[in-house]
Write a protein that holds these residues in place. Structure first.
Motif, mmCIF file in Angstrom:
data_model
loop_
_atom_site.group_PDB
_atom_site.id
_atom_site.type_symbol
_atom_site.label_atom_id
_atom_site.label_comp_id
_atom_site.label_asym_id
_atom_site.label_seq_id
_atom_site.Cartn_x
_atom_site.Cartn_y
_atom_site.Cartn_z
ATOM 1 N N UNK A 19 -15.725 -74.014 -83.847
ATOM 2 C CA UNK A 19 -15.394 -75.287 -84.481
ATOM 3 C C UNK A 19 -16.900 -76.295 -84.859
ATOM 4 N N UNK A 20 -17.598 -76.212 -83.555
ATOM 5 C CA UNK A 20 -18.482 -77.018 -83.753
ATOM 6 C C UNK A 20 -19.551 -76.543 -85.036
ATOM 7 N N UNK A 151 -10.510 -82.024 -79.454
ATOM 8 C CA UNK A 151 -11.090 -82.891 -80.342
ATOM 9 C C UNK A 151 -11.657 -82.522 -81.466
ATOM 10 N N UNK A 152 -12.367 -81.240 -81.075
ATOM 11 C CA UNK A 152 -13.223 -80.647 -82.317
ATOM 12 C C UNK A 152 -12.252 -80.323 -83.396
ATOM 13 N N UNK A 153 -11.111 -79.628 -83.242
ATOM 14 C CA UNK A 153 -10.142 -79.717 -84.342
ATOM 15 C C UNK A 153 -9.740 -80.849 -84.927
ATOM 16 N N UNK A 154 -9.453 -81.965 -84.384
ATOM 17 C CA UNK A 154 -9.351 -83.179 -85.083
ATOM 18 C C UNK A 154 -10.365 -83.655 -85.907
ATOM 19 N N UNK A 155 -11.667 -83.721 -85.256
ATOM 20 C CA UNK A 155 -12.790 -83.841 -86.114
ATOM 21 C C UNK A 155 -12.969 -83.121 -87.301
ATOM 22 N N UNK A 156 -12.888 -81.806 -87.092
ATOM 23 C CA UNK A 156 -12.847 -80.888 -88.391
ATOM 24 C C UNK A 156 -11.912 -81.271 -89.511
ATOM 25 N N UNK A 157 -10.669 -81.642 -88.941
ATOM 26 C CA UNK A 157 -9.842 -82.223 -89.955
ATOM 27 C C UNK A 157 -10.225 -83.485 -90.590
ATOM 28 N N UNK A 158 -10.593 -84.309 -89.926
ATOM 29 C CA UNK A 158 -11.257 -85.797 -90.476
ATOM 30 C C UNK A 158 -12.362 -85.535 -91.421
ATOM 31 N N UNK A 207 -24.554 -82.103 -90.651
ATOM 32 C CA UNK A 207 -25.231 -80.901 -89.780
ATOM 33 C C UNK A 207 -25.819 -81.952 -88.500
ATOM 34 N N UNK A 208 -26.303 -82.851 -88.653
ATOM 35 C CA UNK A 208 -26.660 -83.661 -87.269
ATOM 36 C C UNK A 208 -25.562 -83.921 -86.485
ATOM 37 N N UNK A 209 -24.162 -84.144 -87.177
ATOM 38 C CA UNK A 209 -23.160 -84.661 -86.284
ATOM 39 C C UNK A 209 -22.742 -83.255 -85.754
ATOM 40 N N UNK A 210 -22.924 -82.256 -86.398
ATOM 41 C CA UNK A 210 -22.717 -80.689 -85.476
ATOM 42 C C UNK A 210 -23.667 -80.931 -84.460
ATOM 43 N N UNK A 211 -24.882 -80.902 -84.466
ATOM 44 C CA UNK A 211 -26.205 -81.185 -83.555
ATOM 45 C C UNK A 211 -25.515 -81.763 -82.412
ATOM 46 N N UNK A 212 -25.056 -82.981 -82.808
ATOM 47 C CA UNK A 212 -24.553 -83.972 -81.621
ATOM 48 C C UNK A 212 -23.637 -83.456 -80.739
ATOM 49 N N UNK A 213 -22.346 -82.857 -81.421
ATOM 50 C CA UNK A 213 -21.450 -82.155 -80.929
ATOM 51 C C UNK A 213 -21.755 -80.918 -79.984
ATOM 52 N N UNK A 214 -22.824 -80.208 -80.623
ATOM 53 C CA UNK A 214 -23.237 -79.110 -79.710
ATOM 54 C C UNK A 214 -23.919 -79.175 -78.459
ATOM 55 N N UNK A 215 -24.856 -80.454 -78.826
ATOM 56 C CA UNK A 215 -25.536 -80.921 -77.688
ATOM 57 C C UNK A 215 -24.472 -81.282 -76.249
ATOM 58 N N UNK A 216 -23.524 -81.900 -76.650
ATOM 59 C CA UNK A 216 -22.683 -82.292 -75.714
ATOM 60 C C UNK A 216 -21.739 -81.109 -75.115
ATOM 61 N N UNK A 217 -21.333 -80.394 -75.994
ATOM 62 C CA UNK A 217 -20.682 -78.905 -75.624
ATOM 63 C C UNK A 217 -21.457 -78.144 -74.814
#
Lengths: 319, 264
Positions: A19-20, A151-158, A207-217
């Motif tokens: 998802x990330x 949360x990831x699923x919700x973000x993807x949908x948004x 892509x940067x948003x994905x990077x931010x998610x990945x960092x937290x993940x």
């Protein structure tokens, strides 16, 4: 049986990762498929997103604000690539490589901001125990609202919903026309340079948003986290297309296919890791997977298409 | 409506591939003029159209459309005044987008593109009605991808799109050359209808002398980057192919042009 169990046991992790990276894959889809540009900025902008997010969260900033800032930083990176390409006339691929290279230095600096001891840093850790993180792999098996998959699923949908809206607007249509046929777009009064920059901005923001998610993940940002990201993103896009293009025709579903592609990619990765491959072998594997999935449609068209022309030729020789 | 003053263009200057394509072309079109352009390969016909459309800047001279000096405007800004159909049927439409999306893009030519919807319900009904004019059955295929259409269908659609938002100037660059004779005739017929309907000021390149004579109220023939012949009014109405060739020979002092023109 043990093997199967341990594989299934690893599936939530694959879904979380998928998802990330799915958000990242959507970014790649925008440049690679809609704009028809292979943008290599993403290897840098993914890490930039991660670095900005890790820095801000470690400074105690609200994680939502940290992610928003990461998104903006990525957009700025895309803007730089766009200017290299349109204003300076540098080919798109090279423009991306230039920004990506520059970002490596910038990312090292970003992660050291506020640290008196070091001028550069190649990683920055954030911990779910000490910091307020939105998603963490630590909670991947919890059956509570803390589970990151939710949360990831919700973000993807948004993200998909916002992009679906945007690409239906006049500006979004102009961007699609630019990627589809630049000559036509200009003849219809579309500033194709502007469209290209906009596409790169939107793409690298995601892509940067994905990077931010990945960092937290995963609990840290590293300067190398984006290495080969473009290939993983492409893998997700292409796997999604090859497997789902027959069923998914709507634009929103095509974006969803990228995310599903990313999840499948990580499921396969999990499988081969269980089979005994080392994590360091993954880049080789990813490259092979992308090569394979790019070859299939090409060979399909070349060797297995219905022989329309030869038949005609035969007829004319008989006549 | 269109005023071209002494424009010149040389490609690849200073190299072995240097080619002077326009050697001082001047041309004035009145409102509602339908001018056909003929000439052999390399005479500068397409170069003239591209210069007017702004594909690249000219070396010298000036271009004015409807009183606006567009000489220094980039292609996408000139599009506000110009509708175009290209020789290559693939060039005028976006293959991966739907028929209605293509038309919606053309309907917004020259306007600021905002975050409003790219196409509205009212527009759809309007486009369906317009497509009926073409008589190609496209009105039932609004959401089909343009890439699925034949070359002739795409060219007819491009033509409709070029006139969707009434242009000050319509540029047709051998737009039937890549089509089979039957389809070409159909597209040309549609062209005549669309041009007449709005009395569009039109510049149409053709490689077919008969078409050049039959259509339009004025004919120009280009030769080596210049306008060699300019025939209009009663003169144009009475014109025959033989006339045209004879007058071309007189004007340029060249007889080689005969086959060059007939063959090209």
């Amino acid at each position: 049986m043990d093997f199967l169990l341990s594989f299934l046991n690893a599936m939530p992790g694959a879904v979380g990762q998928g998802l990330t990276w799915g958000v990242m894959a959507i970014g790649v889809y925008i440049t690679y498929r809609i704009l028809d540009v292979a943008d290599l900025t993403v290897d840098g902008s993914l890490a930039t997103g991660g670095a900005v997010c890790a820095l801000l969260i470690s400074m105690g900033v609200n994680p939502w604000l940290a992610m928003l800032t990461a998104l903006l930083a990525g957009m700025l990176a895309g803007f730089a690539t766009g200017l290299f390409h349109t204003v300076c006339g540098i080919p798109a691929i090279l423009s991306g490589i230039l920004t990506q290279l520059a970002l490596y230095s910038i990312n090292l600096r970003i992660m050291a901001i506020g640290d008196d001891a070091a001028k550069t840093k190649n990683s920055l850790a954030v911990s779910v125990d000490r910091h307020n993180l939105l998603v963490s792999s630590r909670n991947i098996r919890k059956l509570t609202l803390e589970n990151p998959i939710l949360l990831l699923a919700v973000l993807v949908v948004v993200v998909i919903a916002v992009l679906y809206w945007f690409f239906g607007t006049e500006q979004g249509c102009a961007l699609r026309a630019t990627g589809s046929n630049g000559n036509m777009a200009r003849a219809q009064g579309i500033n194709t340079d502007r469209s290209k920059v906009m596409g790169l901005v939107v793409s690298n923001g995601l892509v940067a948003l994905a990077g931010a998610l990945l960092t937290q993940y995963q609990g840290s940002a590293t300067v190398d986290m984006g290495r080969g990201a473009i290939v993983i993103g492409l893998a997700a896009v292409i796997i999604g297309e090859v497997l789902l293009s027959g069923v998914f025709h709507n634009f929103a579903l095509k974006l969803l296919a990228c995310v599903i592609g990313a999840i499948i990619y990580y499921a396969v990765i999990t499988l081969v890791l269980r089979l005994g491959l080392e994590t360091t072998d993954l880049k080789l594997l990813t490259a092979l997977v992308v090569a394979l999935f790019l070859t299939v449609p090409y060979w399909k068209g070349k060797y297995f298409s219905k022989p329309v022309k030869p038949v005609k030729k035969e007829e004319s020789t008989h006549a | 409506m269109l005023d071209v003053q002494n424009i010149r263009k040389t490609f690849n200057p200073g190299t072995v591939n240097e080619k002077t394509a326009l050697r001082g072309v001047s041309l004035t079109l009145k409102d509602g003029d339908f001018v056909t352009v003929i000439g052999g390969n390399g005479a500068g016909k397409s170069t003239l159209l591209n210069a007017v459309a702004g594909v690249w800047p000219v070396d010298s001279g000036a271009i004015t459309i409807g009183g606006v000096d567009v000489t220094k405007l980039p292609e996408h800004k000139r599009a506000k005044y110009i509708g175009r159909v290209f020789q290559d049927p693939m060039m005028g439409t976006a293959a991966t987008m739907q028929i209605e999306e293509n038309m919606a893009l053309a309907a917004r030519r020259g306007q600021k593109r905002t975050l409003r919807p790219g196409i509205t319900r009212d527009e759809r009904d309007h486009y369906r009605e317009m497509l009926k004019i073409l008589d190609l059955g496209l009105e039932d295929r609004l959401t089909s991808k343009v890439g699925l259409l034949s070359g002739g269908q795409r060219q007819a659609l491009t033509l409709l799109m070029a006139a969707l938002r009434k242009p000050d100037l319509l540029l047709l660059d051998e737009h039937t050359a890549a089509l089979d004779p039957k389809t070409a005739a159909k597209v040309l017929e549609a062209t005549e209808r669309i041009v007449q309907k709005d009395r569009l000021t039109t510049l149409m390149i053709t490689h077919n002398m008969k078409d050049a004579i039959v259509h339009g109220n004025r004919l120009i023939m280009m030769y080596e980057g210049r306008v060699a012949l300019d025939i209009s009014g009663e003169d144009k109405k009475k014109l025959t192919v033989e006339d045209l060739l004879a007058r071309f020979g007189q004007a340029t002092g060249s007889d080689e042009a005969d086959d060059k023109l007939l063959l090209s």
